[in-house]
Write a protein that holds these residues in place. Structure first.
Motif, PDB file in Angstrom:
ATOM      1  N   HIS A   1      28.627  31.268  49.773  1.00  0.00           N
ATOM      2  CA  HIS A   1      29.684  31.604  48.815  1.00  0.00           C
ATOM      3  C   HIS A   1      30.250  30.289  48.290  1.00  0.00           C
ATOM      4  CE1 HIS A   1      29.486  35.759  50.235  1.00  0.00           C
ATOM      5  NE2 HIS A   1      29.593  35.302  51.471  1.00  0.00           N
ATOM      6  N   LEU A   2      29.811  29.896  47.089  1.00  0.00           N
ATOM      7  CA  LEU A   2      30.129  28.562  46.587  1.00  0.00           C
ATOM      8  C   LEU A   2      31.618  28.340  46.376  1.00  0.00           C
ATOM      9  CD1 LEU A   2      27.218  28.031  44.024  1.00  0.00           C
ATOM     10  CD2 LEU A   2      27.392  27.252  46.392  1.00  0.00           C
ATOM     11  N   PHE A   3      32.335  29.378  45.983  1.00  0.00           N
ATOM     12  CA  PHE A   3      33.783  29.274  45.785  1.00  0.00           C
ATOM     13  C   PHE A   3      34.571  29.993  46.872  1.00  0.00           C
ATOM     14  CE2 PHE A   3      33.813  28.506  40.898  1.00  0.00           C
ATOM     15  CZ  PHE A   3      33.216  27.273  41.122  1.00  0.00           C
ATOM     16  N   GLY A   4      33.918  30.449  47.913  1.00  0.00           N
ATOM     17  CA  GLY A   4      34.591  31.194  48.963  1.00  0.00           C
ATOM     18  C   GLY A   4      34.670  32.674  48.638  1.00  0.00           C
ATOM     19  N   THR A   5      35.474  33.392  49.434  1.00  0.00           N
ATOM     20  CA  THR A   5      35.632  34.843  49.256  1.00  0.00           C
ATOM     21  C   THR A   5      37.111  35.204  49.223  1.00  0.00           C
ATOM     22  OG1 THR A   5      35.537  35.200  51.649  1.00  0.00           O
ATOM     23  CG2 THR A   5      33.463  35.324  50.437  1.00  0.00           C
ATOM     24  N   ASP A   6      37.385  36.432  48.772  1.00  0.00           N
ATOM     25  CA  ASP A   6      38.770  36.907  48.718  1.00  0.00           C
ATOM     26  C   ASP A   6      39.093  37.671  50.001  1.00  0.00           C
ATOM     27  OD1 ASP A   6      37.361  39.229  48.435  1.00  0.00           O
ATOM     28  OD2 ASP A   6      38.080  39.699  46.423  1.00  0.00           O
ATOM     29  N   ASP A   7      40.225  38.412  49.991  1.00  0.00           N
ATOM     30  CA  ASP A   7      40.661  39.095  51.202  1.00  0.00           C
ATOM     31  C   ASP A   7      39.796  40.279  51.579  1.00  0.00           C
ATOM     32  OD1 ASP A   7      41.403  40.436  48.945  1.00  0.00           O
ATOM     33  OD2 ASP A   7      43.341  41.095  49.702  1.00  0.00           O
ATOM     34  N   LEU A   8      38.881  40.701  50.682  1.00  0.00           N
ATOM     35  CA  LEU A   8      37.942  41.774  51.004  1.00  0.00           C
ATOM     36  C   LEU A   8      36.536  41.261  51.262  1.00  0.00           C
ATOM     37  CD1 LEU A   8      39.024  44.520  48.431  1.00  0.00           C
ATOM     38  CD2 LEU A   8      39.619  44.347  50.852  1.00  0.00           C
ATOM     39  N   GLY A   9      36.363  39.954  51.228  1.00  0.00           N
ATOM     40  CA  GLY A   9      35.045  39.378  51.469  1.00  0.00           C
ATOM     41  C   GLY A   9      34.156  39.338  50.246  1.00  0.00           C
ATOM     42  N   ARG A  10      34.708  39.544  49.045  1.00  0.00           N
ATOM     43  CA  ARG A  10      33.911  39.502  47.825  1.00  0.00           C
ATOM     44  C   ARG A  10      33.782  38.066  47.330  1.00  0.00           C
ATOM     45  NH1 ARG A  10      37.254  44.044  44.600  1.00  0.00           N
ATOM     46  NH2 ARG A  10      38.853  42.534  45.182  1.00  0.00           N
ATOM     47  N   ASP A  11      32.629  37.754  46.763  1.00  0.00           N
ATOM     48  CA  ASP A  11      32.337  36.385  46.335  1.00  0.00           C
ATOM     49  C   ASP A  11      33.183  36.023  45.114  1.00  0.00           C
ATOM     50  OD1 ASP A  11      30.087  34.136  46.746  1.00  0.00           O
ATOM     51  OD2 ASP A  11      30.500  34.370  44.614  1.00  0.00           O
ATOM     52  N   LEU A  12      33.921  34.922  45.205  1.00  0.00           N
ATOM     53  CA  LEU A  12      34.827  34.533  44.123  1.00  0.00           C
ATOM     54  C   LEU A  12      34.082  33.970  42.926  1.00  0.00           C
ATOM     55  CD1 LEU A  12      37.807  32.912  46.070  1.00  0.00           C
ATOM     56  CD2 LEU A  12      37.706  35.144  44.969  1.00  0.00           C
ATOM     57  N   MET A  13      33.024  33.245  43.149  1.00  0.00           N
ATOM     58  CA  MET A  13      32.289  32.676  42.023  1.00  0.00           C
ATOM     59  C   MET A  13      31.615  33.758  41.185  1.00  0.00           C
ATOM     60  SD  MET A  13      29.404  29.671  41.935  1.00  0.00           S
ATOM     61  CE  MET A  13      28.744  29.126  40.349  1.00  0.00           C
ATOM     62  N   ALA A  14      31.037  34.751  41.844  1.00  0.00           N
ATOM     63  CA  ALA A  14      30.405  35.841  41.109  1.00  0.00           C
ATOM     64  C   ALA A  14      31.431  36.595  40.271  1.00  0.00           C
ATOM     65  CB  ALA A  14      29.708  36.796  42.081  1.00  0.00           C
ATOM     66  N   ARG A  15      32.608  36.832  40.836  1.00  0.00           N
ATOM     67  CA  ARG A  15      33.649  37.544  40.103  1.00  0.00           C
ATOM     68  C   ARG A  15      34.216  36.683  38.974  1.00  0.00           C
ATOM     69  NH1 ARG A  15      35.202  42.160  42.396  1.00  0.00           N
ATOM     70  NH2 ARG A  15      37.263  42.127  41.399  1.00  0.00           N
ATOM     71  N   MET A  16      34.290  35.370  39.191  1.00  0.00           N
ATOM     72  CA  MET A  16      34.782  34.494  38.138  1.00  0.00           C
ATOM     73  C   MET A  16      33.819  34.445  36.964  1.00  0.00           C
ATOM     74  SD  MET A  16      35.382  30.413  38.143  1.00  0.00           S
ATOM     75  CE  MET A  16      33.618  30.235  37.875  1.00  0.00           C
ATOM     76  N   LEU A  17      32.506  34.355  37.249  1.00  0.00           N
ATOM     77  CA  LEU A  17      31.517  34.316  36.177  1.00  0.00           C
ATOM     78  C   LEU A  17      31.503  35.622  35.392  1.00  0.00           C
ATOM     79  CD1 LEU A  17      28.531  32.543  37.984  1.00  0.00           C
ATOM     80  CD2 LEU A  17      30.067  31.567  36.278  1.00  0.00           C
ATOM     81  N   TYR A  18      31.602  36.727  36.103  1.00  0.00           N
ATOM     82  CA  TYR A  18      31.599  38.019  35.415  1.00  0.00           C
ATOM     83  C   TYR A  18      32.902  38.236  34.646  1.00  0.00           C
ATOM     84  CZ  TYR A  18      30.541  42.927  34.562  1.00  0.00           C
ATOM     85  OH  TYR A  18      30.279  44.121  33.952  1.00  0.00           O
ATOM     86  N   GLY A  19      34.029  37.855  35.245  1.00  0.00           N
ATOM     87  CA  GLY A  19      35.300  37.992  34.544  1.00  0.00           C
ATOM     88  C   GLY A  19      35.426  37.067  33.354  1.00  0.00           C
ATOM     89  N   GLY A  20      34.714  35.923  33.401  1.00  0.00           N
ATOM     90  CA  GLY A  20      34.737  35.021  32.254  1.00  0.00           C
ATOM     91  C   GLY A  20      34.146  35.653  31.013  1.00  0.00           C
ATOM     92  N   ARG A  21      33.150  36.526  31.184  1.00  0.00           N
ATOM     93  CA  ARG A  21      32.591  37.230  30.038  1.00  0.00           C
ATOM     94  C   ARG A  21      33.640  38.106  29.360  1.00  0.00           C
ATOM     95  NH1 ARG A  21      26.706  39.642  31.915  1.00  0.00           N
ATOM     96  NH2 ARG A  21      25.576  37.649  32.032  1.00  0.00           N
ATOM     97  N   ILE A  22      34.421  38.811  30.176  1.00  0.00           N
ATOM     98  CA  ILE A  22      35.445  39.694  29.617  1.00  0.00           C
ATOM     99  C   ILE A  22      36.507  38.878  28.892  1.00  0.00           C
ATOM    100  CG2 ILE A  22      37.235  41.368  30.195  1.00  0.00           C
ATOM    101  CD1 ILE A  22      35.517  42.252  32.536  1.00  0.00           C
ATOM    102  N   SER A  23      36.968  37.795  29.522  1.00  0.00           N
ATOM    103  CA  SER A  23      37.997  36.968  28.888  1.00  0.00           C
ATOM    104  C   SER A  23      37.489  36.357  27.591  1.00  0.00           C
ATOM    105  CB  SER A  23      38.441  35.870  29.853  1.00  0.00           C
ATOM    106  OG  SER A  23      39.032  36.417  31.011  1.00  0.00           O
ATOM    107  N   LEU A  24      36.255  35.881  27.601  1.00  0.00           N
ATOM    108  CA  LEU A  24      35.690  35.271  26.395  1.00  0.00           C
ATOM    109  C   LEU A  24      35.517  36.300  25.285  1.00  0.00           C
ATOM    110  CD1 LEU A  24      34.610  32.526  25.399  1.00  0.00           C
ATOM    111  CD2 LEU A  24      32.338  33.284  26.101  1.00  0.00           C
ATOM    112  N   ALA A  25      35.045  37.482  25.627  1.00  0.00           N
ATOM    113  CA  ALA A  25      34.850  38.528  24.613  1.00  0.00           C
ATOM    114  C   ALA A  25      36.181  38.972  24.028  1.00  0.00           C
ATOM    115  CB  ALA A  25      34.110  39.716  25.229  1.00  0.00           C
ATOM    116  N   VAL A  26      37.190  39.170  24.880  1.00  0.00           N
ATOM    117  CA  VAL A  26      38.506  39.576  24.382  1.00  0.00           C
ATOM    118  C   VAL A  26      39.120  38.486  23.515  1.00  0.00           C
ATOM    119  CG1 VAL A  26      40.872  40.100  25.098  1.00  0.00           C
ATOM    120  CG2 VAL A  26      38.955  41.187  26.252  1.00  0.00           C
TER     121      VAL A  26
END
Length: 261
Positions: free
Chosen positions: A81-106
């Motif tokens: 996990h390159l950026f670590g995980t959150d309180d549920l154990g989800r990968d932060l880098m994967a969520r950041m990359l995916y969320g970046g698409r939404i922010s960029l599109a909006v």
């Protein structure tokens, strides 16, 4: 040759002046000036790398954004996990990359909507005189005086469920957020374009085009609008950042994109 008269130095120097210089388009001149600014050039490369990482990153870093691993909760950055995980154990880098698409599109969609509406209203007000200009600026001042955040929350509460039922949860929320944010960001662009049109429509090259019989739409599209795009582009870059921040605020309040999208 013998008996020929040598060409004078003055004639040799004046000969190249008779050659016609190749015309340079305004976009090419703007790009040449932009590349001279070293900080702006490096910033463009950095922005391009970020956009490229957001677009193709999820295709390379194939960790699921909703994969829960309770054994790795709040883990520090590691090879898994390159950026670590959150309180549920989800990968932060994967969520950041995916969320970046939404922010960029909006951000881009809201910016395009605000720029389109603002340029249209500002151009009409800048070329028209009399009551048309007064009514459009009165409408612009009316939108500027509205409290944006409470009105944003009200519109989202009113139209969120109908749009979700009509277009689905992802597309419906995207359309709603883009329309709401873009609908409250066009006013500064309209005032800016109107001021630019007031100044440019009295310039000599516009007067020359008008004297040659150019119609009003041709004057706007061919002569005035290209020379007014500089401040509009700057306003557009600011609108992208403002739209992303507004979308983040709405998501923090629970009215934006759900965390599982």
């Amino acid at each position: 040759m013998a008996g020929s008269t040598p060409v004078s130095a003055i004639a040799e120097a004046a000969a190249p002046l008779g050659k016609a210089r190749a015309s340079v388009s305004p976009w090419r001149e703007a790009w040449r000036r932009f590349k001279r600014h070293r900080l702006a050039d490096w910033s463009l490369w950095l922005l391009g790398l970020l956009v490229l990482a957001v677009l193709i990153g999820p295709l390379i870093y194939k960790v699921g954004i909703n994969d829960v691993d309770f054994k790795s909760r709040l883990a520090s950055p590691s090879a898994a996990h390159l950026f670590g995980t959150d309180d549920l154990g989800r990968d932060l880098m994967a969520r950041m990359l995916y969320g970046g698409r939404i922010s960029l599109a909006v951000g881009l969609a809201a910016m395009l909507m605000a720029i389109t509406v603002g340029v249209l209203i500002g151009a009409i007000a800048g070329m028209a005189r009399g009551w048309i200009d007064v009514v459009l600026m009165w409408l612009t001042d009316l939108f500027l005086s509205l409290p944006q955040l409470p009105l944003l929350l009200l519109l989202i509460f009113l139209f969120r469920e109908p749009l979700k039922q009509a277009f689905g949860i992802e597309v419906g929320i995207f359309i709603l957020i883009v329309m709401v944010i873009g609908g409250f960001r066009w006013m500064p662009v309209a005032r800016l374009v109107r001021a630019q049109f007031f100044s440019l429509r009295e310039k000599e090259f516009v007067e020359a085009a008008r004297a040659l019989g150019a119609s009003v739409p041709r004057q706007v599209v061919r002569h005035i609008l290209p020379n007014a795009l500089g401040p509009v582009i700057v306003a557009g870059t600011i609108d992208v950042a403002a739209a992303i921040i507004t979308e983040s605020t709405l998501s923090f309040l629970g009215l934006g994109f759900p965390p599982d999208i």
